[in-house]
Design a protein around this motif. Sequence first.
Motif, PDB file in Angstrom:
ATOM      1  N   GLU A  22       1.008  -1.077   0.119  1.00 52.98           N
ATOM      2  CA  GLU A  22       0.047   0.090   0.074  1.00 52.98           C
ATOM      3  C   GLU A  22       0.785   1.216  -0.084  1.00 52.98           C
ATOM      4  OE1 GLU A  22      -2.520   0.581   3.455  1.00 52.98           O
ATOM      5  OE2 GLU A  22      -3.624   1.966   2.351  1.00 52.98           O
ATOM      6  N   LEU A  23       2.057   1.275   0.947  1.00 55.29           N
ATOM      7  CA  LEU A  23       2.838   2.462   0.690  1.00 55.29           C
ATOM      8  C   LEU A  23       3.630   2.584  -0.313  1.00 55.29           C
ATOM      9  CD1 LEU A  23       4.469   4.328   2.581  1.00 55.29           C
ATOM     10  CD2 LEU A  23       6.192   2.703   2.430  1.00 55.29           C
ATOM     11  N   LEU A  26       0.719   4.339  -2.579  1.00 53.25           N
ATOM     12  CA  LEU A  26       0.709   5.563  -2.450  1.00 53.25           C
ATOM     13  C   LEU A  26       1.739   6.483  -2.592  1.00 53.25           C
ATOM     14  CD1 LEU A  26      -1.230   4.904   1.166  1.00 53.25           C
ATOM     15  CD2 LEU A  26      -2.273   5.573  -0.848  1.00 53.25           C
ATOM     16  N   GLY A  29       1.975   6.850  -6.391  1.00 51.00           N
ATOM     17  CA  GLY A  29       0.869   7.934  -6.625  1.00 51.00           C
ATOM     18  C   GLY A  29       1.217   9.575  -6.431  1.00 51.00           C
ATOM     19  N   MET A  30       1.836   9.742  -5.344  1.00 47.75           N
ATOM     20  CA  MET A  30       2.174  10.903  -4.795  1.00 47.75           C
ATOM     21  C   MET A  30       3.141  11.491  -5.792  1.00 47.75           C
ATOM     22  SD  MET A  30       0.765  12.265  -2.294  1.00 47.75           S
ATOM     23  CE  MET A  30       1.698  13.660  -1.899  1.00 47.75           C
ATOM     24  N   LEU A  33       1.904  12.472  -9.208  1.00 53.84           N
ATOM     25  CA  LEU A  33       1.190  13.561  -9.004  1.00 53.84           C
ATOM     26  C   LEU A  33       2.033  15.072  -9.078  1.00 53.84           C
ATOM     27  CD1 LEU A  33      -1.879  13.439  -6.713  1.00 53.84           C
ATOM     28  CD2 LEU A  33      -1.897  13.606  -9.066  1.00 53.84           C
ATOM     29  N   VAL A 167      -0.899  21.339   1.136  1.00 53.03           N
ATOM     30  CA  VAL A 167      -1.524  19.886   1.381  1.00 53.03           C
ATOM     31  C   VAL A 167      -1.137  19.442   2.706  1.00 53.03           C
ATOM     32  CG1 VAL A 167      -1.200  17.603   0.418  1.00 53.03           C
ATOM     33  CG2 VAL A 167      -1.370  19.451  -1.101  1.00 53.03           C
ATOM     34  N   ASP A 171       4.074  23.015   9.243  1.00 50.59           N
ATOM     35  CA  ASP A 171       5.088  22.301   9.954  1.00 50.59           C
ATOM     36  C   ASP A 171       5.454  20.990   9.715  1.00 50.59           C
ATOM     37  OD1 ASP A 171       5.667  24.441  11.537  1.00 50.59           O
ATOM     38  OD2 ASP A 171       4.600  23.860  13.388  1.00 50.59           O
ATOM     39  N   ARG A 176       8.960  20.351   4.940  1.00 54.87           N
ATOM     40  CA  ARG A 176      10.165  21.123   4.841  1.00 54.87           C
ATOM     41  C   ARG A 176      11.103  20.358   3.978  1.00 54.87           C
ATOM     42  NH1 ARG A 176      11.254  19.386  10.588  1.00 54.87           N
ATOM     43  NH2 ARG A 176       8.869  19.410  10.853  1.00 54.87           N
ATOM     44  N   LEU A 177      10.697  19.016   3.753  1.00 54.31           N
ATOM     45  CA  LEU A 177      11.664  18.126   2.873  1.00 54.31           C
ATOM     46  C   LEU A 177      11.548  18.714   1.276  1.00 54.31           C
ATOM     47  CD1 LEU A 177      13.252  15.389   2.899  1.00 54.31           C
ATOM     48  CD2 LEU A 177      11.148  14.458   2.000  1.00 54.31           C
ATOM     49  N   ASN A 180      13.181  22.286   1.016  1.00 48.26           N
ATOM     50  CA  ASN A 180      14.771  21.903   1.079  1.00 48.26           C
ATOM     51  C   ASN A 180      15.165  21.220  -0.256  1.00 48.26           C
ATOM     52  OD1 ASN A 180      14.833  22.740   3.738  1.00 48.26           O
ATOM     53  ND2 ASN A 180      14.994  20.692   4.661  1.00 48.26           N
TER      54      ASN A 180
ATOM     55  N   ASP B  10      16.497  15.604  10.031  1.00 50.14           N
ATOM     56  CA  ASP B  10      14.997  15.612  10.323  1.00 50.14           C
ATOM     57  C   ASP B  10      14.727  14.303   9.294  1.00 50.14           C
ATOM     58  OD1 ASP B  10      15.636  16.945   8.288  1.00 50.14           O
ATOM     59  OD2 ASP B  10      13.981  18.649   8.756  1.00 50.14           O
ATOM     60  N   PHE B  77       4.634   4.538  10.988  1.00 53.67           N
ATOM     61  CA  PHE B  77       4.350   3.860   9.596  1.00 53.67           C
ATOM     62  C   PHE B  77       2.830   3.955   9.087  1.00 53.67           C
ATOM     63  CE2 PHE B  77       3.634   0.402   6.864  1.00 53.67           C
ATOM     64  CZ  PHE B  77       4.365   0.825   5.854  1.00 53.67           C
ATOM     65  N   LEU B  81       0.916   6.202   6.182  1.00 56.94           N
ATOM     66  CA  LEU B  81      -0.070   5.619   5.249  1.00 56.94           C
ATOM     67  C   LEU B  81      -1.415   6.461   5.521  1.00 56.94           C
ATOM     68  CD1 LEU B  81       0.169   1.676   5.615  1.00 56.94           C
ATOM     69  CD2 LEU B  81       0.765   3.332   3.656  1.00 56.94           C
ATOM     70  N   LEU B  84      -1.235   9.697   3.785  1.00 58.85           N
ATOM     71  CA  LEU B  84      -1.179   9.667   2.465  1.00 58.85           C
ATOM     72  C   LEU B  84      -2.752   9.264   1.891  1.00 58.85           C
ATOM     73  CD1 LEU B  84       1.944   7.699   1.680  1.00 58.85           C
ATOM     74  CD2 LEU B  84       1.525  10.133   1.086  1.00 58.85           C
ATOM     75  N   PHE B  87      -4.954  12.050   1.513  1.00 60.37           N
ATOM     76  CA  PHE B  87      -4.761  12.655   0.166  1.00 60.37           C
ATOM     77  C   PHE B  87      -5.668  11.919  -0.950  1.00 60.37           C
ATOM     78  CE2 PHE B  87      -2.199  14.242  -3.370  1.00 60.37           C
ATOM     79  CZ  PHE B  87      -2.182  15.464  -3.305  1.00 60.37           C
ATOM     80  N   PHE B  88      -5.433  10.762  -0.982  1.00 59.16           N
ATOM     81  CA  PHE B  88      -6.038   9.980  -2.199  1.00 59.16           C
ATOM     82  C   PHE B  88      -7.547   9.613  -1.808  1.00 59.16           C
ATOM     83  CE2 PHE B  88      -1.533   9.464  -3.217  1.00 59.16           C
ATOM     84  CZ  PHE B  88      -1.618   9.917  -4.443  1.00 59.16           C
TER      85      PHE B  88
END
Lengths: 284, 159
Positions: A22-23, A26, A29-30, A33, A167, A171, A176-177, A180, B10, B77, B81, B84, B87-88
């Motif tokens: 699933e991860l 997802l 998909g992200m 997008l 989205v 914070d 942040r990622l 950067n 981070d 974890f 999930l 995410l 979002f979907f």
Amino acid sequence: MKFTPKHIDENVNVSKTHPLGELAWLVGGMLLLALVFYLVLGVTADLAVAKIPIKAEVWLGEHFVASFEANEDEALRRRLQRLLDNLPADSPLHQYTFTVQLVKNEEANALALPGGHIVVFSGLVEQAESENELAMVLAHELGHFAHRDHLKRLGRGLGLTVAAILVFGEDSAISRLMSNLFLATESGYSRQQESDADRFGLELLVNSFGHAGGATDFFARVVKKAGRRVPYLLASHPHPEDRIEELQSLIRENGYPVEKSAPLGDDLLSETEPEQEAETAVDQ
Amino acid sequence: MLEVIFGNLDLFLFLLLMAVGYSCGTIAEKRHYKSIIRREKELIKLMLVNAEGHFADGAVNNSFLVSGSMVVSNDYFKRLLAILRNFFGGRVKAYETLIDRARREAILRMKEEAKAKGAHMIVNLRLETSTIGRSANKKNSVGSIEALAYGTAVVMNRP
């Protein structure tokens, strides 16, 4: 009613999908997008930038430049004015109110910030050997303004970061990622933009000084000092040697005269400490 | 190497939390399900219904409230999930096992209490779920849920 106890092995309340699977879906998909968004944003940013009125840009600039100490440098201002006076009368640059600041920094670098703010690092003035060379750098930055490159550069990275914040929230680790990652990769101009700004700078230099002397001096010094470094595969700037070549071929094509360049005026020399060993940077 | 890690602290922390969340969460879940299934089979003879009980006069010796609850925590974890998923759209599959485990464990604890007190059946079963920590799913905190099962344990008059 008879009660017959029976254990049910199947569990309808829990999906059978593996969490890692699933991860993967997802995240995939992200990423897809984000990629589509990035491509669309790049196109729209470039299209929109040409339409952004200079007034709006000046307003934007006021918010950006707050981070730099706003002390206008008189000596640099005079040199910039000389270039501005030699712009063609119909140049869109006349709508800007330019400011030029000298920031203490060892790097030999200059920045074009939104709203007509030019920031020159003191390392560049320390290294400059002639008026023409310094004028070429300033004219090159004016070229970025004329082509609205500084806005195009911000457009994509800024758009992505704003989208991530909308989205995921201001914070979140993901925002942040993203900021950067994308503000860093988008922090340069494209090679084409640099070449165009060089071309603009050269024309303005010739218009102002009557000859093209000193146009390639800065890059020549960069090559001499940083020639050993090879981080050029990923760099957004064209290799300085290529820029010298391009400028020289432009000079030849247009038949610009090349004369001896004027030494740097005393008013600038007194403002910097010459004992500092400056590091040459290529982001000019 | 160290410089890279400290430069992106981070990001590394995020990946570490993900890895810990996934591995510990998976191990805990597997063990818990094993125990749930074993105990459910043990206690299956203890009748459990959510209907009201109607008994003939003199059939009931004693009746009392029994309850069981379990609090189970989210992990990083599962949280990722779920974010995410926010979002979907679609089933938040990551949380399904949490709720399922909490409910079944709560029922088991209630049954264990009833059995220890000599009950023959539980009627009027009710289930409730609540979140603990209002910050669940917000900022950098990880929330947890509580499932509560309660019912009326009945001790019959049997020869």
